[in-house]
Design an enzyme around this catalytic site. Structure first.
Site, PDB file in Angstrom:
ATOM      1  N   HIS A 210       0.851  -1.193   0.000  1.00 44.65           N
ATOM      2  CA  HIS A 210       0.000   0.000   0.000  1.00 44.65           C
ATOM      3  C   HIS A 210       0.885   1.241   0.000  1.00 44.65           C
ATOM      4  O   HIS A 210       2.095   1.169   0.235  1.00 44.65           O
ATOM      5  CB  HIS A 210      -0.896   0.024   1.244  1.00 44.65           C
ATOM      6  CG  HIS A 210      -0.132   0.135   2.530  1.00 44.65           C
ATOM      7  ND1 HIS A 210       0.558  -0.926   3.075  1.00 44.65           N
ATOM      8  CD2 HIS A 210       0.071   1.186   3.371  1.00 44.65           C
ATOM      9  CE1 HIS A 210       1.152  -0.548   4.197  1.00 44.65           C
ATOM     10  NE2 HIS A 210       0.876   0.731   4.392  1.00 44.65           N
ATOM     11  N   ARG A 277       7.927  -8.692  15.392  1.00 51.11           N
ATOM     12  CA  ARG A 277       8.298  -7.354  14.926  1.00 51.11           C
ATOM     13  C   ARG A 277       7.331  -6.349  15.543  1.00 51.11           C
ATOM     14  O   ARG A 277       6.107  -6.550  15.515  1.00 51.11           O
ATOM     15  CB  ARG A 277       8.227  -7.281  13.396  1.00 51.11           C
ATOM     16  CG  ARG A 277       8.477  -5.882  12.811  1.00 51.11           C
ATOM     17  CD  ARG A 277       8.376  -5.909  11.289  1.00 51.11           C
ATOM     18  NE  ARG A 277       8.305  -4.572  10.743  1.00 51.11           N
ATOM     19  CZ  ARG A 277       9.366  -3.830  10.403  1.00 51.11           C
ATOM     20  NH1 ARG A 277      10.578  -4.327  10.553  1.00 51.11           N
ATOM     21  NH2 ARG A 277       9.218  -2.619   9.923  1.00 51.11           N
TER      22      ARG A 277
END
Length: 337
Positions: A210, A277
């Site tokens: 995106h 993460r």
């Protein structure tokens, strides 16, 4: 029939190897690294926005204690049982979300907290989560976001100077406005088991490709890989993690305001099979009523026509929200030549 000697063949092979240039997908790409404590780096910033739409900054001046404190609070939250975390949701539009990204079917191997930097979020949603103090997480977010806003404005003013635009706060004033529609997001990507990745084709998406619709995005993550950006030729490259620096994205709105001179970078995050993460992203956005269009001063200097129709941030935000992640959201606002 001509038979070449071993020496001639070896010489030819050596020449081929020496002069071989692999396609860009195999190049280790040098992400622009910029020292923003140096006021002379404004031209480097402009070049990075034109060529990549993405760069890394060092000597940013953000206190390490702000980063450490927020990461600690985020880790406490995301380590909580799912039944506890869900009490901070559902998204309305802010709060806790899991896997589902937006209303149009996009999913990822991610859980997150989405917050507005302006309207007061009800941090009491965190009160029932064991080990999470609403005041501590609110204070950590506020300190961090103020530091991000300061850095974003500094970078935007350096970009304006590099473009020779006056006044230099032409971009930054939109973030400084008390009605600025800026967002803050904490993304957590848990380790993804190998067998799950194998079932899904090895490149399981943590967050799908995106562009960011706002003006500018400031991202910091822990020392775990996963972030990738798309080059202008369409090839994806991995961005080596660096927990001590910040990565900056040009957003769609800044691309429009520079009439396409700056590029809004397409990016994604792949799931990691070993480590979790944690990323923190500040999205600097304009007020909802702000009109977004190429700056007149840039059109005059370049003797160019505007590539985009004028629109308000409210209109673009609504359009982007209704789209899929990977859609080219700006195409609806381009002028037909």
């Amino acid at each position: 029939m001509v038979v070449l000697s071993r020496q001639v063949v070896n010489e030819q092979l050596s020449s081929i190897i020496k002069n071989y240039k692999p396609p860009s997908s195999f190049f280790p790409c040098n992400i622009p690294l910029i020292d923003i404590s140096n006021p002379e780096s404004k031209n480097q910033l402009v070049k990075a926005c034109e060529e990549f739409g993405f760069f890394k900054v060092v000597n940013h001046g953000v206190p390490m204690e702000f980063i450490t404190k927020l990461e600690l609070e985020a880790t406490k939250f995301f380590s909580s049982p799912m039944s506890q975390k869900e009490k901070a949701g559902p998204l309305d539009p802010f709060g806790y979300g899991n896997k589902k990204i937006g209303p149009n079917g996009d999913v990822g191997w991610v859980e997150y907290i989405l917050l507005s930097t302006n309207s007061e979020f009800n941090y009491q949603k965190f009160a029932s989560i064991l080990g999470v103090n609403p005041k501590d997480i609110r204070d950590a977010v506020n300190d961090y976001v103020l530091a991000m806003k300061k850095m974003a404005c500094e970078i935007l003013e350096m970009l304006a100077e590099g473009l020779k635009i006056h006044p230099k706060n032409v971009f930054s004033k939109l973030l400084m406005d008390e009605k600025s529609d800026s967002l803050f997001r904490l993304n957590h990507y848990p380790p993804c088991p190998d067998e799950f990745q194998e079932y899904n084709g090895r490149n399981l998406i943590g967050f799908g490709e995106h562009t960011d619709p706002q003006i500018i995005s400031l991202l910091r993550s822990n020392n775990t890989s996963g972030l990738q950006i798309s080059l202008v030729d369409g090839h994806w490259i991995s961005v080596p993690p660096d927990p001590n620096s910040f990565f900056i994205n040009v957003g769609d709105s800044l691309q429009v305001m520079t009439n396409g001179r700056f590029k809004s970078v397409k990016h994604r995050v792949l799931a990691n099979s070993v480590k979790s993460r944690l990323s923190m992203i500040y999205f600097g956005g304009p007020p909802l009523s702000e009109k977004i269009a190429p700056l007149a001063s840039l059109l005059i200097k370049g003797d160019q026509d505007s590539l985009y129709k004028e629109f308000t941030w409210f209109e673009y935000k609504n359009s982007a929200y209704k789209s899929r992640l990977a859609d080219n959201r700006l195409v609806l606002f381009e002028k037909v030549v």
